[in-house]
Design an enzyme around this catalytic site. Structure first.
Site, PDB file in Angstrom:
ATOM      1  N   PHE A 264      10.522  -2.164  -0.431  1.00 44.86           N
ATOM      2  CA  PHE A 264      10.857  -3.521   0.002  1.00 44.86           C
ATOM      3  C   PHE A 264      11.309  -3.500   1.449  1.00 44.86           C
ATOM      4  CE2 PHE A 264      12.028  -4.192  -4.624  1.00 44.86           C
ATOM      5  CZ  PHE A 264      10.912  -4.951  -4.883  1.00 44.86           C
TER       6      PHE A 264
ATOM      7  N   ARG B  98       7.102  -9.504 -10.111  1.00 46.54           N
ATOM      8  CA  ARG B  98       7.683 -10.824 -10.331  1.00 46.54           C
ATOM      9  C   ARG B  98       6.809 -11.637 -11.285  1.00 46.54           C
ATOM     10  NH1 ARG B  98       9.399 -13.552  -4.792  1.00 46.54           N
ATOM     11  NH2 ARG B  98       8.336 -11.664  -4.147  1.00 46.54           N
TER      12      ARG B  98
ATOM     13  N   THR C 272      13.995 -10.003 -11.264  1.00 44.84           N
ATOM     14  CA  THR C 272      15.184  -9.151 -11.152  1.00 44.84           C
ATOM     15  C   THR C 272      16.328  -9.844 -10.427  1.00 44.84           C
ATOM     16  OG1 THR C 272      14.187  -8.186  -9.186  1.00 44.84           O
ATOM     17  CG2 THR C 272      13.915  -6.988 -11.254  1.00 44.84           C
ATOM     18  N   LYS C 273      16.119 -11.103 -10.060  1.00 45.28           N
ATOM     19  CA  LYS C 273      17.228 -11.839  -9.444  1.00 45.28           C
ATOM     20  C   LYS C 273      17.966 -12.700 -10.472  1.00 45.28           C
ATOM     21  CE  LYS C 273      15.841 -11.825  -4.651  1.00 45.28           C
ATOM     22  NZ  LYS C 273      15.160 -12.534  -3.593  1.00 45.28           N
TER      23      LYS C 273
ATOM     24  N   GLU D  96       1.214  -1.243   8.299  1.00 43.43           N
ATOM     25  CA  GLU D  96       0.425  -0.100   8.759  1.00 43.43           C
ATOM     26  C   GLU D  96       0.291   0.041  10.286  1.00 43.43           C
ATOM     27  OE1 GLU D  96      -1.387   2.471   7.204  1.00 43.43           O
ATOM     28  OE2 GLU D  96      -1.893   3.038   9.242  1.00 43.43           O
TER      29      GLU D  96
ATOM     30  N   GLN E 194       0.772  -1.241   0.000  1.00 40.41           N
ATOM     31  CA  GLN E 194       0.000   0.000   0.000  1.00 40.41           C
ATOM     32  C   GLN E 194       0.812   1.305   0.000  1.00 40.41           C
ATOM     33  OE1 GLN E 194      -3.434   2.338   2.600  1.00 40.41           O
ATOM     34  NE2 GLN E 194      -3.018   0.242   3.118  1.00 40.41           N
TER      35      GLN E 194
ATOM     36  N   ARG F 101      20.473  -6.680  -1.730  1.00 36.54           N
ATOM     37  CA  ARG F 101      20.627  -8.118  -2.008  1.00 36.54           C
ATOM     38  C   ARG F 101      20.404  -8.407  -3.490  1.00 36.54           C
ATOM     39  NH1 ARG F 101      18.224  -8.322   3.067  1.00 36.54           N
ATOM     40  NH2 ARG F 101      16.088  -8.531   2.338  1.00 36.54           N
TER      41      ARG F 101
HETATM   42  N1  CAO Z   1      11.999 -10.312  -8.972  1.00 31.87           N
HETATM   43  C1  CAO Z   1      12.663 -11.041  -8.082  1.00 31.87           C
HETATM   44  N2  CAO Z   1      12.552 -10.869  -6.752  1.00 31.87           N
HETATM   45  C2  CAO Z   1      11.741  -9.896  -6.348  1.00 31.87           C
HETATM   46  C3  CAO Z   1      11.020  -9.070  -7.227  1.00 31.87           C
HETATM   47  C4  CAO Z   1      11.178  -9.313  -8.605  1.00 31.87           C
HETATM   48  N3  CAO Z   1      10.532  -8.588  -9.516  1.00 31.87           N
HETATM   49  N4  CAO Z   1      10.293  -8.204  -6.500  1.00 31.87           N
HETATM   50  C5  CAO Z   1      10.533  -8.474  -5.220  1.00 31.87           C
HETATM   51  N5  CAO Z   1      11.419  -9.481  -5.096  1.00 31.87           N
HETATM   52  C6  CAO Z   1      11.964 -10.062  -3.893  1.00 31.87           C
HETATM   53  C7  CAO Z   1      12.738  -9.083  -3.054  1.00 31.87           C
HETATM   54  O1  CAO Z   1      14.008  -8.881  -3.593  1.00 31.87           O
HETATM   55  C8  CAO Z   1      12.763  -9.805  -1.718  1.00 31.87           C
HETATM   56  O2  CAO Z   1      13.751 -10.805  -1.752  1.00 31.87           O
HETATM   57  P1  CAO Z   1      14.806 -11.050  -0.543  1.00 31.87           P
HETATM   58  O3  CAO Z   1      13.995 -11.213   0.689  1.00 31.87           O
HETATM   59  O4  CAO Z   1      15.502 -12.311  -0.971  1.00 31.87           O
HETATM   60  O5  CAO Z   1      15.692  -9.888  -0.483  1.00 31.87           O
HETATM   61  C9  CAO Z   1      11.437 -10.533  -1.709  1.00 31.87           C
HETATM   62  O6  CAO Z   1      10.915 -10.444  -3.041  1.00 31.87           O
HETATM   63  C10 CAO Z   1      10.360 -10.050  -0.778  1.00 31.87           C
HETATM   64  O7  CAO Z   1      10.414  -8.661  -0.541  1.00 31.87           O
HETATM   65  P2  CAO Z   1       9.933  -8.077   0.872  1.00 31.87           P
HETATM   66  O8  CAO Z   1      10.771  -8.676   1.962  1.00 31.87           O
HETATM   67  O9  CAO Z   1       9.912  -6.616   0.760  1.00 31.87           O
HETATM   68  O10 CAO Z   1       8.423  -8.615   0.965  1.00 31.87           O
HETATM   69  P3  CAO Z   1       7.631  -9.223   2.208  1.00 31.87           P
HETATM   70  O11 CAO Z   1       6.302  -9.610   1.663  1.00 31.87           O
HETATM   71  O12 CAO Z   1       8.385 -10.294   2.912  1.00 31.87           O
HETATM   72  O13 CAO Z   1       7.476  -7.984   3.221  1.00 31.87           O
HETATM   73  C11 CAO Z   1       6.766  -5.768   3.851  1.00 31.87           C
HETATM   74  C12 CAO Z   1       6.483  -7.021   3.000  1.00 31.87           C
HETATM   75  C13 CAO Z   1       5.745  -4.704   3.488  1.00 31.87           C
HETATM   76  C14 CAO Z   1       6.644  -6.108   5.346  1.00 31.87           C
HETATM   77  C15 CAO Z   1       8.200  -5.254   3.562  1.00 31.87           C
HETATM   78  O14 CAO Z   1       8.348  -5.084   2.173  1.00 31.87           O
HETATM   79  C16 CAO Z   1       8.538  -3.936   4.259  1.00 31.87           C
HETATM   80  O15 CAO Z   1       8.791  -3.884   5.464  1.00 31.87           O
HETATM   81  N6  CAO Z   1       8.565  -2.842   3.494  1.00 31.87           N
HETATM   82  C17 CAO Z   1       8.957  -1.539   3.985  1.00 31.87           C
HETATM   83  C18 CAO Z   1       7.875  -0.896   4.819  1.00 31.87           C
HETATM   84  C19 CAO Z   1       6.574  -0.777   4.083  1.00 31.87           C
HETATM   85  O16 CAO Z   1       6.465  -0.212   3.029  1.00 31.87           O
HETATM   86  N7  CAO Z   1       5.534  -1.306   4.724  1.00 31.87           N
HETATM   87  C20 CAO Z   1       4.174  -1.066   4.309  1.00 31.87           C
HETATM   88  C21 CAO Z   1       3.733  -1.916   3.258  1.00 31.87           C
HETATM   89  S1  CAO Z   1       2.072  -1.524   2.953  1.00 31.87           S
HETATM   90  O17 CAO Z   1       1.288  -2.177   4.226  1.00 31.87           O
END
Ligand code: CAO
Length: 423
Positions: free
Chosen positions: A96, A37, A73-74, A138, A16, A103
């Site tokens: 992210f 992805r 993108t990996k 959130e 969001q 990474r």
């Molecule tokens: N190709 C390959 N890999 C991809 C990709 C793509 N196109 N897009 C994302 N990924 C990968 C990322 O590189 C990441 O990989 P690693 O963990 O190996 O580095 C993985 O997908 C997951 O990304 P993430 O850790 O951000 O996602 P999550 O669902 O585990 O966590 C969230 C979600 C929101 C908790 C976390 O992204 C976060 O804390 N974000 C920052 C704060 C934020 O914006 N929070 C509010 C979100 S809205 O409620």
């Protein structure tokens, strides 16, 4: 011509907060390219699904006016595509988990190497410090930003609010940071990093509560209902229930029908300037001159009694009748509108704040339009993209890959299946 026409945004956001930011940039005219992805996409596409097989409202309402490209993108080929995107775009936006971009091999140093003009903008849960590596959603931000401890009733548990101040609130701030960085780039020629931590965004919105924290040192907070009830104050800003956050006391009061309608309430502010009109309206003209009621300081310990008396009047009216009677008298009131009432409000449709959008998978649905109105920038809300809908056109037209390159890129599996029309 729109305000951000010509600006190209590499949208690496999900859920969001980040999507709120890039959607706003898209509404203002930017070309927003959402990188997802292959086969998976933004997790919200398949969260809280109401129409089986279709993108959820969660996704469609946060990703209007964007294009979608799928890239792993990996993978090596995916990194090649991403590098080309970084070269071509003005801004990279991401939210992210901390460290994910590093990474992936696209940390700030690398981005600057590829494109020194790029603005790289991030939402994170926390700024630098002991919590900087935490994943955050959130409600965590609402709690860590002082909102939850100051929301709710004083004798009950802390409360989160329905407004997504941590996610959408921070996304809006990030958009401001991006536009400022783009303006600065016009003078310096350089991009820069923009960081909007969600905790900071919520603290910014809770400014008046930090104000009250410091006022506590000077004595009880007299405008809080708890003062009138004789309940002592503790060491921290308490939960203020529905008390107004400013110097003009206000409360939520029952209106006609409250027994059966959970939203038959009005907000009523006893602004000092219109106190005499309030007294006349509720049938208490003697309060205009009675020294116990005539001045704001005299009223502070009597707010419960005063609002009870005002409520005796509001309960004889619907919340809309209260509005109609108070507005001409300049008495600030506001009906408690349900989401149903907001969805059906003709005025909000006319201003584009609530819009109806068509979608090939789910049909027509309501969405929230652009919250800022610019007189010379026309916002047209367009549906969100299907997963990878624009992969082919972005690879060939935007990034300029040759047919040979395209064969290689599709064969690598890095961008998902090749659409029939692009073969
Ligand atoms: N190709 C390959 N890999 C991809 C990709 C793509 N196109 N897009 C994302 N990924 C990968 C990322 O590189 C990441 O990989 P690693 O963990 O190996 O580095 C993985 O997908 C997951 O990304 P993430 O850790 O951000 O996602 P999550 O669902 O585990 O966590 C969230 C979600 C929101 C908790 C976390 O992204 C976060 O804390 N974000 C920052 C704060 C934020 O914006 N929070 C509010 C979100 S809205 O409620």
């Amino acid at each position: 011509m729109n305000a951000l026409d010509g600006k190209k945004i590499l949208d690496f956001t999900h859920v969001q907060s980040g999507p709120t930011c890039t959607q706003l940039l898209a509404w203002l005219g930017a070309d927003v390219i959402k990188v997802e992805r292959p086969g998976v996409g933004d997790a919200t596409r398949k969260q809280l699904v109401d129409v089986p097989g279709a993108d959820s409202l969660y996704f469609t309402m946060l990703n209007h006016n964007k294009r979608s490209i799928t890239v792993n993108t990996k993978s090596e080929t995916g990194k090649e595509v991403l590098t080309r995107l970084v070269e071509k775009c003005d801004v990279l936006v991401e939210n992210f988990a901390p460290g994910a971009l590093d990474r992936m091999g696209f940390g700030w140093e690398r981005i600057q190497e590829i494109n020194p003009r790029m603005v790289m903008a991030s939402v994170k849960g926390f700024g630098p410090g002991k919590y900087e590596d935490c994943k955050v959603y959130e409600n965590v931000a609402q709690c860590a930003g002082g909102s939850a401890s100051t929301t709710g009733f004083p004798d009950d548990v802390p409360m989160v609010t329905g407004a997504q101040i941590g996610d959408s609130g921070t996304g809006l701030l990030l958009a401001l940071g991006i536009v400022a960085a783009l303006l600065q780039r016009e003078k310096t020629g350089r991009g820069q990093r923009v960081l909007a931590p969600m905790q900071d965004g919520v603290i910014n919105l809770c400014r008046v509560k930090l104000r009250d924290q410091q006022r506590l040192a000077a004595g009880p907070l007299e405008e809080y209902s708890q003062f009138g009830k004789g309940i002592p104050f503790g060491k921290a800003t308490p939960r203020a229930a529905n008390d107004s956050g400013g110097g003009q006391p206000g409360r939520i009061l029952k209106c006609k029908g409250w027994e059966t309608d959970p939203d038959a309430y009005t907000y009523f502010i006893t602004q000092a300037a219109v106190w005499p009109k309030i007294c006349d309206l509720i049938g208490k003209p003697e309060w205009k001159t009675d020294p116990e009621y005539a001045t704001p300081p005299a009223r502070l310990p009597r707010l419960d009694e005063i609002f009870d008396e005002i409520q005796n009047w509001t309960m004889t009216k619907t919340k809309f009748e209260v509005m109609e009677e108070c507005n001409p008298l300049d008495i600030p009131v506001g009906p408690i509108l349900s989401m149903k009432e907001i969805a059906e409000d003709r005025g909000l449709r006319e201003t584009g704040t609530i819009v109806e959008v068509d979608h090939p998978e789910r049909g027509r649905y309501l969405s929230v339009g652009c919250p800022v109105k610019l007189s010379d920038c026309h916002v047209e809300v367009k549906r969100s993209p299907l997963l990878g809908e624009h992969t082919a056109e972005i690879l060939s037209e935007f990034l300029g890959f040759s047919e040979l390159d395209l064969d290689r890129i599709y064969d690598s599996g890095a961008v998902g299946d090749r659409p029939a029309r692009a073969r």
